[in-house]
Design an enzyme around this catalytic site. Structure first.
Site, PDB file in Angstrom:
ATOM      1  N   HIS A 105      72.073 -28.292  29.894  1.00  0.00           N
ATOM      2  CA  HIS A 105      70.834 -29.084  29.900  1.00  0.00           C
ATOM      3  C   HIS A 105      70.993 -30.438  29.205  1.00  0.00           C
ATOM      4  O   HIS A 105      70.000 -31.037  28.802  1.00  0.00           O
ATOM      5  CB  HIS A 105      69.686 -28.265  29.285  1.00  0.00           C
ATOM      6  N   CYS A 121      68.037 -50.834  27.537  1.00  0.00           N
ATOM      7  CA  CYS A 121      69.478 -51.095  27.657  1.00  0.00           C
ATOM      8  C   CYS A 121      69.718 -52.606  27.520  1.00  0.00           C
ATOM      9  O   CYS A 121      68.782 -53.393  27.682  1.00  0.00           O
ATOM     10  CB  CYS A 121      69.884 -50.622  29.049  1.00  0.00           C
ATOM     11  N   THR A 139      68.618 -16.133  24.397  1.00  0.00           N
ATOM     12  CA  THR A 139      67.923 -16.822  25.502  1.00  0.00           C
ATOM     13  C   THR A 139      66.947 -15.867  26.164  1.00  0.00           C
ATOM     14  O   THR A 139      67.247 -14.678  26.313  1.00  0.00           O
ATOM     15  CB  THR A 139      68.908 -17.406  26.551  1.00  0.00           C
TER      16      THR A 139
HETATM   17  P1  OAD Z   1      63.496 -19.571  24.802  1.00  0.00           P
HETATM   18  O1  OAD Z   1      62.625 -20.155  23.758  1.00  0.00           O
HETATM   19  O2  OAD Z   1      62.919 -19.336  26.147  1.00  0.00           O
HETATM   20  O3  OAD Z   1      64.077 -18.181  24.305  1.00  0.00           O
HETATM   21  C1  OAD Z   1      64.647 -18.022  23.056  1.00  0.00           C
HETATM   22  C2  OAD Z   1      65.121 -16.594  22.937  1.00  0.00           C
HETATM   23  O4  OAD Z   1      65.808 -16.466  21.709  1.00  0.00           O
HETATM   24  C3  OAD Z   1      64.003 -15.550  22.949  1.00  0.00           C
HETATM   25  O5  OAD Z   1      64.359 -14.515  23.870  1.00  0.00           O
HETATM   26  C4  OAD Z   1      63.979 -15.021  21.516  1.00  0.00           C
HETATM   27  O6  OAD Z   1      63.646 -13.643  21.444  1.00  0.00           O
HETATM   28  C5  OAD Z   1      65.425 -15.246  21.092  1.00  0.00           C
HETATM   29  N1  OAD Z   1      65.637 -15.454  19.652  1.00  0.00           N
HETATM   30  C6  OAD Z   1      64.898 -16.183  18.782  1.00  0.00           C
HETATM   31  N2  OAD Z   1      65.455 -16.192  17.570  1.00  0.00           N
HETATM   32  C7  OAD Z   1      66.601 -15.442  17.650  1.00  0.00           C
HETATM   33  C8  OAD Z   1      67.629 -15.068  16.732  1.00  0.00           C
HETATM   34  N3  OAD Z   1      67.608 -15.479  15.468  1.00  0.00           N
HETATM   35  N4  OAD Z   1      68.638 -14.293  17.186  1.00  0.00           N
HETATM   36  C9  OAD Z   1      68.669 -13.868  18.495  1.00  0.00           C
HETATM   37  N5  OAD Z   1      67.722 -14.195  19.393  1.00  0.00           N
HETATM   38  C10 OAD Z   1      66.720 -14.967  18.995  1.00  0.00           C
HETATM   39  O7  OAD Z   1      64.807 -20.506  24.858  1.00  0.00           O
HETATM   40  P2  OAD Z   1      65.875 -20.637  26.031  1.00  0.00           P
HETATM   41  O8  OAD Z   1      66.114 -19.345  26.705  1.00  0.00           O
HETATM   42  O9  OAD Z   1      67.028 -21.368  25.464  1.00  0.00           O
HETATM   43  O10 OAD Z   1      65.111 -26.137  29.076  1.00  0.00           O
HETATM   44  O11 OAD Z   1      65.115 -21.601  27.024  1.00  0.00           O
HETATM   45  C11 OAD Z   1      65.760 -22.012  28.182  1.00  0.00           C
HETATM   46  C12 OAD Z   1      65.340 -23.417  28.548  1.00  0.00           C
HETATM   47  O12 OAD Z   1      63.915 -23.502  28.611  1.00  0.00           O
HETATM   48  C13 OAD Z   1      65.699 -24.476  27.507  1.00  0.00           C
HETATM   49  O13 OAD Z   1      67.019 -24.936  27.619  1.00  0.00           O
HETATM   50  C14 OAD Z   1      64.730 -25.569  27.824  1.00  0.00           C
HETATM   51  C15 OAD Z   1      63.488 -24.722  27.953  1.00  0.00           C
HETATM   52  O14 OAD Z   1      62.438 -25.254  28.653  1.00  0.00           O
HETATM   53  C16 OAD Z   1      64.852 -27.418  29.356  1.00  0.00           C
HETATM   54  O15 OAD Z   1      64.312 -28.159  28.573  1.00  0.00           O
HETATM   55  C17 OAD Z   1      65.328 -27.827  30.724  1.00  0.00           C
END
Ligand code: OAD
Length: 223
Positions: A102, A131, A171
């Site tokens: 991303h 720019c 994630t």
């Molecule tokens: P999310 O906020 O959707 O999910 C975060 C995950 O991390 C959740 O399933 C939590 O349960 C878990 N979590 C939180 N703290 C944790 C810890 N200490 N140890 C283990 N797990 C933990 O974030 P992403 O899946 O990264 O995209 O989101 C995906 C994309 O959605 C991001 O890259 C962003 C967002 O919109 C864009 O901006 C294009």
């Protein structure tokens, strides 16, 4: 070995996640801040939000989970870390083969001449920044509705299909195409292991689930 990380891996460093109780998308609407339309409507507002996130990330340090993954890379014969995170905490911890699906919050890109570069100021004063050619600069991240860079996606897909072990860490696995890498790895024969605080939409389809904070579990798993 390949790894897919999400915002949860940086949560213990103080970087907020997107979903869940205190997630960014509980307080802000992605359609106002993280789409090409939002940027053409109000580039200043979008940049203010990125300035705020730059500040948070600039103050953050890698946690034990980031360091454990860098250790793992040093021992695995072939290792690819695919991250959805736009922070640079994996690299700061010492990870080398990192694919940033991303984009990178420190990158800026000119909408007119297409040039891009790294600008690590925690806060950019003149908003929206421009720019040298006069064009508007945008953050070098992927927004909703945008395609991933083809070269980057190809490398991620190759690593997922080749992996014997695929770790999915912190994630929610709901954002595509990133989440599709899990199925790709599984269908290509990898053992898939998930680490998360709570079960996700992929938990029922994988080989092993470890519940807990990755900053605690990753160093133990790797030891
Ligand atoms: P999310 O906020 O959707 O999910 C975060 C995950 O991390 C959740 O399933 C939590 O349960 C878990 N979590 C939180 N703290 C944790 C810890 N200490 N140890 C283990 N797990 C933990 O974030 P992403 O899946 O990264 O995209 O989101 C995906 C994309 O959605 C991001 O890259 C962003 C967002 O919109 C864009 O901006 C294009």
């Amino acid at each position: 070995m390949a790894v897919l990380t999400g915002a949860g891996v940086s949560a213990e460093s103080g970087v907020p996640t997107f979903r869940g109780k205190d997630g960014l998308w509980k307080h802000y609407r992605p359609e106002d801040l993280a789409t090409p339309d939002a940027f053409s409507r109000d580039p200043r507002l979008v940049w203010q939000w990125y300035n705020w996130r730059r500040g948070l990330i600039a103050r953050a340090n890698p946690n034990r989970g980031h360091y454990a993954l860098a250790d793992l890379e040093r021992t695995a014969p072939e290792f690819t870390l695919i991250t959805q995170n736009v922070d640079d905490l994996h690299e700061q911890a010492g990870s080398k083969n990192v694919i940033k699906l991303h984009g990178d919050i420190w990158q800026v890109r000119c909408l007119s001449c297409g040039r891009d570069w790294i600008d690590t100021r925690p806060s950019i004063a003149e908003l929206p920044p421009r720019c040298g050619c006069g064009g508007l600069l945008r953050p070098g991240v992927v927004w909703f509705g945008e395609e991933l860079q083809p070269g980057i996606w190809d490398r991620a897909e190759y690593a997922a299909r080749r992996a014997q072990v695929f770790l999915v860490i912190g994630t929610s696995a709901v954002v595509y195409p990133a989440a599709g890498l899990v199925r790709m790895a599984k269908c290509s024969g990898a053992k898939v292991v998930e680490i998360n605080l709570a079960e996700t939409v992929i938990t029922s389809q994988i080989d092993a689930f470890l519940a807990g904070p990755c900053g605690e579990l990753l160093p133990k798993l790797i030891a």
